[in-house]
Design an enzyme around this catalytic site. Structure first.
Site, PDB file in Angstrom:
ATOM      1  N   ASN A  30     -37.636  14.855 -23.932  1.00  0.00           N
ATOM      2  CA  ASN A  30     -38.652  15.118 -24.954  1.00  0.00           C
ATOM      3  C   ASN A  30     -39.627  13.964 -25.014  1.00  0.00           C
ATOM      4  OD1 ASN A  30     -37.137  13.246 -26.954  1.00  0.00           O
ATOM      5  ND2 ASN A  30     -35.643  14.857 -26.542  1.00  0.00           N
ATOM      6  N   SER A  46     -37.125  22.108 -29.877  1.00  0.00           N
ATOM      7  CA  SER A  46     -35.761  22.000 -29.354  1.00  0.00           C
ATOM      8  C   SER A  46     -35.386  23.210 -28.492  1.00  0.00           C
ATOM      9  CB  SER A  46     -34.797  21.904 -30.545  1.00  0.00           C
ATOM     10  OG  SER A  46     -33.482  21.771 -30.084  1.00  0.00           O
ATOM     11  N   SER A  75     -37.376  18.864 -31.463  1.00  0.00           N
ATOM     12  CA  SER A  75     -36.338  18.280 -30.615  1.00  0.00           C
ATOM     13  C   SER A  75     -35.202  17.685 -31.448  1.00  0.00           C
ATOM     14  CB  SER A  75     -36.979  17.171 -29.769  1.00  0.00           C
ATOM     15  OG  SER A  75     -35.987  16.296 -29.298  1.00  0.00           O
ATOM     16  N   ASP A  77     -33.729  15.094 -30.931  1.00  0.00           N
ATOM     17  CA  ASP A  77     -33.886  13.631 -30.968  1.00  0.00           C
ATOM     18  C   ASP A  77     -35.035  13.176 -31.867  1.00  0.00           C
ATOM     19  OD1 ASP A  77     -31.817  12.914 -29.063  1.00  0.00           O
ATOM     20  OD2 ASP A  77     -33.065  13.911 -27.570  1.00  0.00           O
ATOM     21  N   HIS A  96     -38.133  10.424 -23.796  1.00  0.00           N
ATOM     22  CA  HIS A  96     -36.671  10.334 -23.624  1.00  0.00           C
ATOM     23  C   HIS A  96     -36.266  11.315 -22.538  1.00  0.00           C
ATOM     24  CE1 HIS A  96     -32.449  10.138 -24.305  1.00  0.00           C
ATOM     25  NE2 HIS A  96     -32.363  11.339 -24.852  1.00  0.00           N
ATOM     26  N   HIS A  98     -32.983  12.199 -19.392  1.00  0.00           N
ATOM     27  CA  HIS A  98     -31.669  11.852 -18.856  1.00  0.00           C
ATOM     28  C   HIS A  98     -31.812  11.747 -17.335  1.00  0.00           C
ATOM     29  CE1 HIS A  98     -28.979  13.123 -22.488  1.00  0.00           C
ATOM     30  NE2 HIS A  98     -30.062  12.482 -22.868  1.00  0.00           N
ATOM     31  N   ASP A 121     -43.418  -6.241 -11.499  1.00  0.00           N
ATOM     32  CA  ASP A 121     -44.784  -5.755 -11.767  1.00  0.00           C
ATOM     33  C   ASP A 121     -44.886  -5.187 -13.180  1.00  0.00           C
ATOM     34  OD1 ASP A 121     -45.950  -6.382  -9.339  1.00  0.00           O
ATOM     35  OD2 ASP A 121     -45.496  -4.442  -8.435  1.00  0.00           O
ATOM     36  N   HIS A 172     -25.518   6.821 -23.078  1.00  0.00           N
ATOM     37  CA  HIS A 172     -26.454   7.915 -23.323  1.00  0.00           C
ATOM     38  C   HIS A 172     -27.498   7.961 -22.203  1.00  0.00           C
ATOM     39  CE1 HIS A 172     -29.243  10.033 -26.495  1.00  0.00           C
ATOM     40  NE2 HIS A 172     -29.179  10.667 -25.351  1.00  0.00           N
ATOM     41  N   TYR A 230     -54.889  -7.214 -10.319  1.00  0.00           N
ATOM     42  CA  TYR A 230     -54.456  -5.985  -9.641  1.00  0.00           C
ATOM     43  C   TYR A 230     -55.345  -4.820 -10.069  1.00  0.00           C
ATOM     44  CZ  TYR A 230     -51.582  -1.980  -8.422  1.00  0.00           C
ATOM     45  OH  TYR A 230     -51.135  -0.787  -7.914  1.00  0.00           O
TER      46      TYR A 230
HETATM   47 ZN   LIG Z   1     -30.527  12.249 -24.893  1.00  0.00          ZN
END
Ligand SMILES: [Zn+2]
Length: 232
Positions: A30, A46, A75, A77, A96, A98, A121, A172, A230
């Site tokens: 999310n 969600s 969501s 979260d 966020h 996974h 960097d 997590h 840069y």
């Molecule tokens: Zn999570």
């Protein structure tokens, strides 16, 4: 036209980058985008697959995690995002995922060592891994407490959220942030790449050492700060 359309569009575009960049599968992940003046952020609903998302489906939530506008549930979260927006006044977006390699480091409860210039960097320090949450935090307001676990970890290590825009939460997965939702997603992708390189480095040479200070400084300062050179 909704007065929240600009953040709904920003959140939608940023969320759609997650599957494109290979950082999520199914409904994982999310991203949110904030409007400080309005005191709200737009976040992915969600459990809705990415190909069914649209800007109008992004849910508008305040910094206490309450829905302000939208028919879908935000969501799961959302409260983690709300806590971070409330306490970190200068961030504009949170992501966020996974993603596999960053999550593997989180599950191993290890910070990602700064092994090379790709890492330098973007950051001058190891990517910290917050300890797994206590039973009390887990059984309490879990997602809200996750936000505090992140803030406490940075504070204990003396790190600023403006300098370091990524963290692992033990057992997590990663959370990243930035001045915009787009930058937060960019940081998710950078973190995943750094995480993958680090595990390969340890496999090839278990004794591989940290990048020396002179190279850390050189690479970070090439891209950041008053003397950066840069890019165009
Ligand atoms: Zn999570």
């Amino acid at each position: 036209m909704s007065k929240y359309q600009h953040i709904q569009e920003a959140a939608y575009e940023a969320n759609m980058q997650l599957p494109k960049l290979g950082l999520v599968i199914f409904t994982f992940g999310n991203v949110s985008a904030v409007d400080r003046a309005l005191g709200v952020f737009a976040i992915k609903p969600s459990g809705v697959p990415y190909d069914e998302l649209s800007p109008a489906k992004m849910v508008i939530v305040d910094f206490d995690g309450s829905t302000v506008e939208g028919n879908l549930r935000p969501s799961s979260d959302t409260k983690t995002h709300a806590v971070l927006y409330k306490h970190w006044q200068k961030i504009g977006g949170i992501s966020h995922t996974h993603s596999t390699y960053a999550t593997a480091w989180a599950q191993s409860q290890r910070a990602i060592p700064i092994f090379g210039t790709t890492h330098a960097d973007h950051n001058t320090v190891d990517i910290p891994c917050a300890p797994p949450m206590s039973d009390k935090m887990i059984q309490g307001d879990y997602e809200y407490e996750t936000g505090f676990q992140i803030m406490n970890c940075l504070q204990e290590k003396g790190l600023s959220y403006e300098e370091l825009e990524m963290i692992l939460v033990g057992n997590h997965a990663p959370f990243t942030w930035g001045k915009t939702a787009e930058k937060a997603v960019y940081n998710s992708a950078v973190l995943e790449s750094i995480a993958q390189m680090a595990i390969l480095t340890e496999q090839i040479n278990p004794q591989a050492g940290r990048l020396k200070d002179s190279l850390v400084k050189k690479h970070f300062e090439r891209k950041h700060g008053p003397d950066s050179y840069y890019g165009q």
